[in-house]
Every structure is written in structure tokens, then in C-alpha cells.
Scaffold this motif. Structure first.
Motif, mmCIF file in Angstrom:
data_model
loop_
_atom_site.group_PDB
_atom_site.id
_atom_site.type_symbol
_atom_site.label_atom_id
_atom_site.label_comp_id
_atom_site.label_asym_id
_atom_site.label_seq_id
_atom_site.Cartn_x
_atom_site.Cartn_y
_atom_site.Cartn_z
ATOM 1 N N LEU A 197 -15.732 -14.213 24.269
ATOM 2 C CA LEU A 197 -14.488 -13.593 24.732
ATOM 3 C C LEU A 197 -14.671 -12.098 24.984
ATOM 4 C CD1 LEU A 197 -11.946 -15.436 22.421
ATOM 5 C CD2 LEU A 197 -12.296 -15.785 24.873
ATOM 6 N N LEU A 198 -15.498 -11.454 24.175
ATOM 7 C CA LEU A 198 -15.792 -10.033 24.355
ATOM 8 C C LEU A 198 -16.479 -9.794 25.699
ATOM 9 C CD1 LEU A 198 -15.638 -7.411 22.492
ATOM 10 C CD2 LEU A 198 -18.040 -7.838 22.077
ATOM 11 N N VAL A 199 -17.437 -10.644 26.030
ATOM 12 C CA VAL A 199 -18.127 -10.532 27.316
ATOM 13 C C VAL A 199 -17.155 -10.811 28.468
ATOM 14 C CG1 VAL A 199 -19.943 -11.565 28.747
ATOM 15 C CG2 VAL A 199 -20.393 -11.047 26.347
ATOM 16 N N GLN A 200 -16.255 -11.776 28.283
ATOM 17 C CA GLN A 200 -15.253 -12.055 29.319
ATOM 18 C C GLN A 200 -14.366 -10.835 29.568
ATOM 19 O OE1 GLN A 200 -13.129 -15.570 28.092
ATOM 20 N NE2 GLN A 200 -14.590 -16.946 29.082
ATOM 21 N N GLU A 201 -14.018 -10.127 28.511
ATOM 22 C CA GLU A 201 -13.214 -8.921 28.684
ATOM 23 C C GLU A 201 -13.973 -7.860 29.474
ATOM 24 O OE1 GLU A 201 -9.987 -8.133 28.114
ATOM 25 O OE2 GLU A 201 -9.819 -10.259 27.627
ATOM 26 N N LEU A 202 -15.270 -7.750 29.247
ATOM 27 C CA LEU A 202 -16.080 -6.810 30.025
ATOM 28 C C LEU A 202 -16.082 -7.181 31.504
ATOM 29 C CD1 LEU A 202 -19.122 -6.195 27.670
ATOM 30 C CD2 LEU A 202 -17.372 -4.552 28.352
ATOM 31 N N ILE A 203 -16.132 -8.471 31.795
ATOM 32 C CA ILE A 203 -16.080 -8.930 33.188
ATOM 33 C C ILE A 203 -14.721 -8.595 33.798
ATOM 34 C CG2 ILE A 203 -16.107 -10.989 34.653
ATOM 35 C CD1 ILE A 203 -18.189 -12.150 32.648
ATOM 36 N N ILE A 204 -13.664 -8.773 33.034
ATOM 37 C CA ILE A 204 -12.316 -8.434 33.524
ATOM 38 C C ILE A 204 -12.215 -6.935 33.789
ATOM 39 C CG2 ILE A 204 -9.878 -8.317 32.849
ATOM 40 C CD1 ILE A 204 -10.309 -11.016 31.428
ATOM 41 N N PHE A 205 -12.793 -6.101 32.904
ATOM 42 C CA PHE A 205 -12.807 -4.643 33.134
ATOM 43 C C PHE A 205 -13.455 -4.312 34.463
ATOM 44 C CE2 PHE A 205 -13.168 -3.616 28.338
ATOM 45 C CZ PHE A 205 -11.808 -3.731 28.206
ATOM 46 N N SER A 206 -14.610 -4.920 34.691
ATOM 47 C CA SER A 206 -15.333 -4.594 35.921
ATOM 48 C C SER A 206 -14.539 -5.024 37.141
ATOM 49 C CB SER A 206 -16.716 -5.223 35.910
ATOM 50 O OG SER A 206 -16.622 -6.631 35.846
ATOM 51 N N LYS A 207 -13.857 -6.168 37.069
ATOM 52 C CA LYS A 207 -13.040 -6.613 38.201
ATOM 53 C C LYS A 207 -11.873 -5.660 38.445
ATOM 54 C CE LYS A 207 -14.041 -11.537 37.948
ATOM 55 N NZ LYS A 207 -13.493 -12.871 37.645
ATOM 56 N N LEU A 248 -11.710 -2.459 37.655
ATOM 57 C CA LEU A 248 -12.211 -1.171 38.147
ATOM 58 C C LEU A 248 -12.737 -1.244 39.576
ATOM 59 C CD1 LEU A 248 -14.019 0.264 35.012
ATOM 60 C CD2 LEU A 248 -11.890 1.033 36.041
ATOM 61 N N LEU A 249 -13.269 -2.390 39.979
ATOM 62 C CA LEU A 249 -13.858 -2.508 41.302
ATOM 63 C C LEU A 249 -12.839 -2.796 42.405
ATOM 64 C CD1 LEU A 249 -17.173 -4.397 40.506
ATOM 65 C CD2 LEU A 249 -16.845 -1.962 40.967
ATOM 66 N N GLN A 250 -11.640 -3.218 42.034
ATOM 67 C CA GLN A 250 -10.655 -3.419 43.091
ATOM 68 C C GLN A 250 -10.193 -2.074 43.621
ATOM 69 O OE1 GLN A 250 -6.749 -4.333 41.137
ATOM 70 N NE2 GLN A 250 -7.694 -6.287 40.788
ATOM 71 N N LEU A 308 -2.168 -2.815 32.253
ATOM 72 C CA LEU A 308 -3.018 -3.992 32.083
ATOM 73 C C LEU A 308 -4.417 -3.576 31.651
ATOM 74 C CD1 LEU A 308 -3.513 -7.053 32.436
ATOM 75 C CD2 LEU A 308 -4.132 -6.553 34.808
ATOM 76 N N PHE A 309 -4.913 -2.508 32.245
ATOM 77 C CA PHE A 309 -6.242 -2.010 31.892
ATOM 78 C C PHE A 309 -6.300 -1.567 30.429
ATOM 79 C CE2 PHE A 309 -9.605 1.281 31.968
ATOM 80 C CZ PHE A 309 -10.653 0.464 32.340
ATOM 81 N N LEU A 310 -5.299 -0.796 29.989
ATOM 82 C CA LEU A 310 -5.269 -0.353 28.587
ATOM 83 C C LEU A 310 -5.096 -1.532 27.627
ATOM 84 C CD1 LEU A 310 -3.136 2.902 28.803
ATOM 85 C CD2 LEU A 310 -5.559 2.712 28.266
ATOM 86 N N ALA A 311 -4.256 -2.503 28.017
ATOM 87 C CA ALA A 311 -4.072 -3.682 27.172
ATOM 88 C C ALA A 311 -5.384 -4.443 27.029
ATOM 89 C CB ALA A 311 -2.994 -4.581 27.758
ATOM 90 N N ASN A 312 -6.152 -4.545 28.111
ATOM 91 C CA ASN A 312 -7.440 -5.231 28.043
ATOM 92 C C ASN A 312 -8.449 -4.454 27.206
ATOM 93 O OD1 ASN A 312 -6.657 -7.440 29.502
ATOM 94 N ND2 ASN A 312 -7.354 -6.637 31.454
ATOM 95 N N ILE A 313 -8.402 -3.132 27.278
ATOM 96 C CA ILE A 313 -9.300 -2.329 26.441
ATOM 97 C C ILE A 313 -8.998 -2.567 24.961
ATOM 98 C CG2 ILE A 313 -9.822 0.037 25.707
ATOM 99 C CD1 ILE A 313 -9.642 0.873 28.613
ATOM 100 N N LEU A 314 -7.717 -2.578 24.611
ATOM 101 C CA LEU A 314 -7.363 -2.792 23.207
ATOM 102 C C LEU A 314 -7.667 -4.219 22.764
ATOM 103 C CD1 LEU A 314 -4.156 -0.644 23.055
ATOM 104 C CD2 LEU A 314 -6.310 -0.221 21.899
ATOM 105 N N LEU A 315 -7.532 -5.180 23.677
ATOM 106 C CA LEU A 315 -7.917 -6.545 23.348
ATOM 107 C C LEU A 315 -9.427 -6.619 23.102
ATOM 108 C CD1 LEU A 315 -6.814 -9.394 23.029
ATOM 109 C CD2 LEU A 315 -7.289 -9.765 25.449
#
Length: 145
Positions: A35-45, A47-49, A57-64
Motif C-alpha cells: 500500500l505504501l508503494v501504491q501511494e508513491l505511484i499515486i503521488f507521481s500520477k 504530480l505529473l498531471q 487530495l495531495f496532502l491527504a495522500n501524503i498523510l496516508l
């Protein structure tokens, strides 16, 4: 009582339960790592859009991400500290979870105030825990005559 190689059944039960607990925690740590790796993938998506970035949403994902990280760290500490969960990690996780709630659900001021009070209580608990000595004084002196 049944004896197995000089150990009674009553002595084996905690050992078996400890082994089940340890195996379960290893599986949980592996799942949390995925799940930690999945969150990293979500971060990259996110940031790249090139469109509008939803910072909430970005801050919520960072805290997750940090919640997963803290749970994995707590499991590691459990094994390093001879099968003991340090209380301070539960406080860290609680504070992080409440901050995430404030970021995600800040539409209702009363809820935000209550979440902030919970964070304050957790911080006060952490402060009290840090000023309290880890070693408890020996109570046997009380009973000596």
C-alpha cells in the motif's frame, strides 16, 4: 498435565499464540508495504498531471503515506523491542490520522475544532509520557520494616 519435552501444555500455548501473532504481523507489514508503494505511484500520477492539482487530495495522500509508514515502523519496533508496542507510536499515528481528517473533512467548523482538541489531548499525553520516568520505583521499600 500433558508434558512435551519437559514443557507442559500451559507453557506451549503462549509460545504458539506468540508465533501466530508474529506471522500475522509480518503479513500485515507486507500488505502495508504494498500500500505504501501504491501511494508513491499515486503521488507521481498527481504530480505529473498538468491539469489543476487538487492540493487537498495531495496532502491527504501524503498523510496516508505517513500512516502506512508509521504502522510499518511500529511493527519493526515491536520486533526490535522484544514483542512490545511502544505507546508513543500509537500517539504519532493518532496525531497523523487526526491531521489527515482535518485536511480531508474541514467543511464543518465544529468537527475541525473537535479534531484539533483531540490532537491537543494526544500531544499532552505524549508530553506526560515523556516527563514520566520509564523505570518505575521499586515498591518493595514500602513493605520493608
Amino acid at each position: 498435565m500433558i508434558k512435551i519435552k519437559d514443557l507442559t501444555l500451559v507453557q506451549w500455548i503462549p509460545k504458539i499464540l506468540q508465533a501466530v501473532l508474529n506471522i500475522s504481523l509480518v503479513f500485515l507489514a507486507l500488505i502495508l508495504s504494498v500500500l505504501l508503494v501504491q501511494e508513491l505511484i499515486i503521488f507521481s500520477k498527481i504530480l505529473l498531471q498538468e491539469e489543476n492539482i487538487d492540493y487537498q487530495l495531495f496532502l491527504a495522500n501524503i498523510l496516508l503515506f505517513f500512516l502506512y509508514f508509521e504502522f510499518i515502523t511500529m511493527i519493526v519496533k515491536y520486533f526490535k523491542e522484544d514483542y512490545h508496542f511502544p505507546l508513543r507510536y500509537f500517539l504519532y499515528i493518532g496525531i497523523t490520522a487526526m491531521i489527515r481528517l482535518i485536511i480531508v473533512d474541514h467543511d464543518h467548523p465544529i468537527n475541525t475544532l473537535l479534531y484539533s482538541l483531540v490532537i491537543l489531548i494526544l500531544i499532552i499525553g505524549y508530553f506526560i509520557m515523556n516527563i514520566t520516568p520509564r523505570e518505575r520505583p521499586d515498591s518493595r521499600w514500602f513493605f520493608k520494616k
